[in-house]
Scaffold this active site. Structure first.
Site, short mmCIF file in Angstrom:
data_model
loop_
_atom_site.label_atom_id
_atom_site.label_comp_id
_atom_site.label_asym_id
_atom_site.label_seq_id
_atom_site.Cartn_x
_atom_site.Cartn_y
_atom_site.Cartn_z
N GLU A 122 0.65 -1.41 0.10
CA GLU A 122 0.06 -0.03 0.11
C GLU A 122 0.84 1.20 0.04
OE1 GLU A 122 -3.16 -0.08 2.90
OE2 GLU A 122 -4.18 -1.81 1.89
N GLU A 218 -5.96 -8.90 0.55
CA GLU A 218 -6.59 -8.46 1.82
C GLU A 218 -8.09 -8.26 1.29
OE1 GLU A 218 -5.17 -5.17 4.36
OE2 GLU A 218 -3.06 -5.70 3.80
#
Length: 285
Positions: A122, A218
């Site tokens: 991220e 995720e």
């Protein structure tokens, strides 16, 4: 006989082509901040394998932090678990330590325990780096591990919104796979709309993937915490999301559930509580 063998070979290849991996994210820290030990990793991996889905693949976020690979790899080998390895990319000293930890783990244990390697997590979503810098790090890590005979894919994990941002296309070019994080909960989605919101994010990512594999690295739904617009954390909603998203996705895409355990967080996405028991029924896949 030739016809029969040909059919059998075709069936086997088709079956292999349709096989997808189901995994779990496993954090390196206990709720008190201490690092998981090899024994605790072993327990976690055994609990995941004892689920009806027999989870044998886990995602770890880093390599050197909490001596993660040094402690987790022996547990993975002893339990027959494979690891989606995380290499943290920020800052330069940290990145160097991460590569060294991965290198040491490969030198000590070979690489059969590696499922894949993610360079960064991220980073683009947070705006902590540039696409060109991150792409260079993907090439760098891939080059390092290939010297040790590692053939497993090397990619990057980021939010689906970061992947569809055209300014990040250099990273798509660099990676072997796109790891996509997608949470309808954080998109203010009601639990009823969550499956549609989830698959829209997957398909949007696939549309920019340059033909490369897209994995869901995720996703999950919190069992407790604050409402996020129409998104309401609860055990019932987490169970529903598990059944309607994770269970169905396992036949269509590689998917890693978030998360094994995080019972002290707000919101809390963990499936196992502090006593090590599953918080809701996982038998419905």
């Amino acid at each position: 006989m030739r016809f029969t063998n040909t059919l059998a070979a075709f069936a086997a290849s088709f079956s292999l082509a349709q096989a997808f991996t189901s995994g779990f994210n496993v954090a390196a820290n206990n709720p008190d901040g201490s690092c998981l030990t090899t024994a605790q990793y072993t327990t976690a991996f055994q609990k995941l394998q004892a689920l009806p889905q027999k989870i044998k693949t886990v995602r770890l976020y880093a390599s050197s932090d909490c001596n993660q690979l040094a402690l987790a790899v022996p547990a993975a080998i002893s339990t027959g678990t494979q690891i989606l390895v995380g290499v943290w990319t920020e800052d330069e000293a940290h990145y160097t330590a991460e590569k060294a930890a991965l290198q040491s783990a490969i030198q000590a244990h070979g690489h059969s325990w590696i499922y894949a390697i993610s360079v960064g997590s991220e980073d683009l979503y947070r705006g902590d780096t540039t696409a060109s810098t991150l792409a260079g790090q993907v090439y760098d890590v891939r080059g390092m591990v290939r010297q040790y005979g590692v053939t497993q894919p090397v990619g990057h994990v980021d939010t689906w919104t970061a992947w569809v941002n055209s300014t990040n296309s250099a990273v798509i070019t660099a990676v072997d796979f796109l790891g996509m994080d997608g949470y309808p909960y954080f998109q203010y989605s009601s639990i009823g709309d969550a499956p549609s919101v989830f698959w829209t994010s997957v398909n949007n990512t696939k549309n920019v993937a340059q033909g490369k594999p897209v994995w869901v690295t995720e996703t999950g739904w919190p069992v407790s915490g604050s409402n996020f617009g129409a998104a309401v954390p609860s055990i019932g909603n987490a169970r529903k999301y598990w059944r309607e998203v994770f269970c169905k996705a396992t036949s269509e895409i590689d998917i890693f559930w978030y998360v094994y355990q995080d019972y002290s967080s707000n919101p809390s996405f963990g499936i196992f509580n502090s006593a090590g028991n599953a918080i809701y029924d996982l038998k419905s896949c």
